[in-house]
Write an enzyme that holds these catalytic residues in place. Structure first.
Site, PDB file in Angstrom:
ATOM      1  N   LEU A  24      -1.481   4.513   3.659  1.00  0.00           N
ATOM      2  CA  LEU A  24      -0.227   4.897   4.302  1.00  0.00           C
ATOM      3  C   LEU A  24      -0.445   4.906   5.814  1.00  0.00           C
ATOM      4  CD1 LEU A  24       0.781   7.840   1.897  1.00  0.00           C
ATOM      5  CD2 LEU A  24       1.776   5.530   1.969  1.00  0.00           C
ATOM      6  N   GLU A  32       6.111  15.849   1.885  1.00  0.00           N
ATOM      7  CA  GLU A  32       6.704  14.570   1.487  1.00  0.00           C
ATOM      8  C   GLU A  32       5.988  14.074   0.227  1.00  0.00           C
ATOM      9  OE1 GLU A  32       8.441  11.195   0.791  1.00  0.00           O
ATOM     10  OE2 GLU A  32       6.300  11.033   1.261  1.00  0.00           O
TER      11      GLU A  32
HETATM   12  N1  FOL Z   1       6.840   7.445  -1.834  1.00  0.00           N
HETATM   13  C1  FOL Z   1       6.966   8.465  -0.985  1.00  0.00           C
HETATM   14  N2  FOL Z   1       8.158   9.049  -0.851  1.00  0.00           N
HETATM   15  N3  FOL Z   1       5.937   8.922  -0.274  1.00  0.00           N
HETATM   16  C2  FOL Z   1       4.710   8.355  -0.395  1.00  0.00           C
HETATM   17  O1  FOL Z   1       3.771   8.788   0.288  1.00  0.00           O
HETATM   18  C3  FOL Z   1       4.518   7.280  -1.290  1.00  0.00           C
HETATM   19  N4  FOL Z   1       3.288   6.703  -1.469  1.00  0.00           N
HETATM   20  C4  FOL Z   1       3.180   5.714  -2.342  1.00  0.00           C
HETATM   21  C5  FOL Z   1       4.311   5.263  -3.032  1.00  0.00           C
HETATM   22  N5  FOL Z   1       5.501   5.821  -2.864  1.00  0.00           N
HETATM   23  C6  FOL Z   1       5.623   6.838  -2.000  1.00  0.00           C
HETATM   24  C7  FOL Z   1       1.878   5.047  -2.585  1.00  0.00           C
HETATM   25  N6  FOL Z   1       0.724   5.790  -2.125  1.00  0.00           N
HETATM   26  C8  FOL Z   1      -0.667   9.302  -3.897  1.00  0.00           C
HETATM   27  C9  FOL Z   1      -1.350   8.708  -2.838  1.00  0.00           C
HETATM   28  C10 FOL Z   1      -0.876   7.551  -2.260  1.00  0.00           C
HETATM   29  C11 FOL Z   1       0.292   6.952  -2.746  1.00  0.00           C
HETATM   30  C12 FOL Z   1       0.969   7.544  -3.780  1.00  0.00           C
HETATM   31  C13 FOL Z   1       0.492   8.723  -4.365  1.00  0.00           C
HETATM   32  C14 FOL Z   1      -1.177  10.563  -4.508  1.00  0.00           C
HETATM   33  O2  FOL Z   1      -2.328  10.908  -4.387  1.00  0.00           O
HETATM   34  N7  FOL Z   1      -0.284  11.326  -5.178  1.00  0.00           N
HETATM   35  C15 FOL Z   1      -0.574  12.571  -5.871  1.00  0.00           C
HETATM   36  C16 FOL Z   1      -0.302  13.754  -4.966  1.00  0.00           C
HETATM   37  C17 FOL Z   1      -1.526  14.265  -4.363  1.00  0.00           C
HETATM   38  C18 FOL Z   1      -1.237  15.448  -3.458  1.00  0.00           C
HETATM   39  O3  FOL Z   1      -0.626  16.434  -3.931  1.00  0.00           O
HETATM   40  O4  FOL Z   1      -1.579  15.378  -2.277  1.00  0.00           O
HETATM   41  C19 FOL Z   1       0.393  12.692  -7.038  1.00  0.00           C
HETATM   42  O5  FOL Z   1       0.077  13.463  -7.956  1.00  0.00           O
HETATM   43  O6  FOL Z   1       1.467  12.063  -7.001  1.00  0.00           O
END
Ligand code: FOL
Length: 208
Positions: A24, A32
């Site tokens: 990102l 977010e």
């Molecule tokens: N959409 C939005 N609104 N924001 C984003 O940052 C996003 N990112 C992606 C796709 N759509 C998005 C792709 N990149 C995680 C990391 C990168 C990513 C998507 C998800 C991730 O680690 N998600 C975890 C949350 C971890 C936390 O709580 O910090 C999850 O459980 O979804």
């Protein structure tokens, strides 16, 4: 055959920048990211556990997720790579491994069958640019866009321009009430600020 509705979820700068160097463009948008996690997990009305929503992503997006967070928990993870020749199959342990599909079309066929059996709720496309483009070509009709109102260096852009105003080309921005109703939660309205970065949660729908 029932169409499978696809919802794109992304955060993008004003000029639709979504990525830099395989990650990102920003760090520290924790609330977010929490919104992303909540919204992609929440089952739609009339779908009960053990059904899960699905998240479809490209291989590079999979690689970009910190290993401790992947597969994204509480969601059926589907990863697309042209090097996956065999038809998609559920892994032995879906908590540890994603489903692998050779194309977005294969992923959608796989999920359509599961959805018809009540095993899958919503299907979200979570990137990156190549997979978003493919999903738009397949007729995806909804975009949950987090509009980031600050300049960040980006080398990857979302292929659809959704205007600041109401009229995107063949797309309309829905109001906060419609976003709340669709997500099933009260989404914070107006400009949010985290660590000096302003952003806004939006929902766009195809109108043609
Ligand atoms: N959409 C939005 N609104 N924001 C984003 O940052 C996003 N990112 C992606 C796709 N759509 C998005 C792709 N990149 C995680 C990391 C990168 C990513 C998507 C998800 C991730 O680690 N998600 C975890 C949350 C971890 C936390 O709580 O910090 C999850 O459980 O979804």
């Amino acid at each position: 055959m029932l169409p499978l509705e696809l919802t794109l979820v992304l955060a993008a700068t004003r000029d639709m920048g979504i990525g830099l160097n395989g990650a990102l463009p920003w760090t520290g948008l924790k609330k977010e990211m929490a919104y992303f996690a909540r919204v992609t997990k929440r089952l739609p009305p009339h779908v009960q556990p053990p059904a899960l929503n699905a998240v479809i992503m490209g291989r590079k997006t999979w690689d970009s997720i910190p290993p401790r967070f992947r597969p994204l928990k509480g969601r059926l993870n589907v990863v697309i790579s042209r090097s996956f020749a065999a038809p998609p199959t559920l892994p032995q342990n879906a908590d540890a491994e994603p489903v692998r599909a050779g194309s977005l079309e294969q992923a959608v066929e796989f999920l359509r069958a599961k959805s018809e059996r009540g095993e899958v709720g919503r299907v979200f496309v979570i990137g990156g640019a190549q997979i978003y483009d493919a999903a738009l070509k397949l007729g995806a009709g909804r975009v949950l866009l987090t509009r980031v109102m600050r300049e960040f260096e980006c080398d990857t852009h979302f292929g659809l321009r959704l205007g600041e105003g109401e009229a995107g080309d063949g797309w309309v921005k829905r109001d906060k009430g419609e976003l709340d109703a669709w997500t099933g939660e009260e989404v914070p309205g107006g400009v949010q600020v985290e660590g000096g970065t302003e952003y806004e949660f939006q929902m766009w729908e195809r109108v043609d």
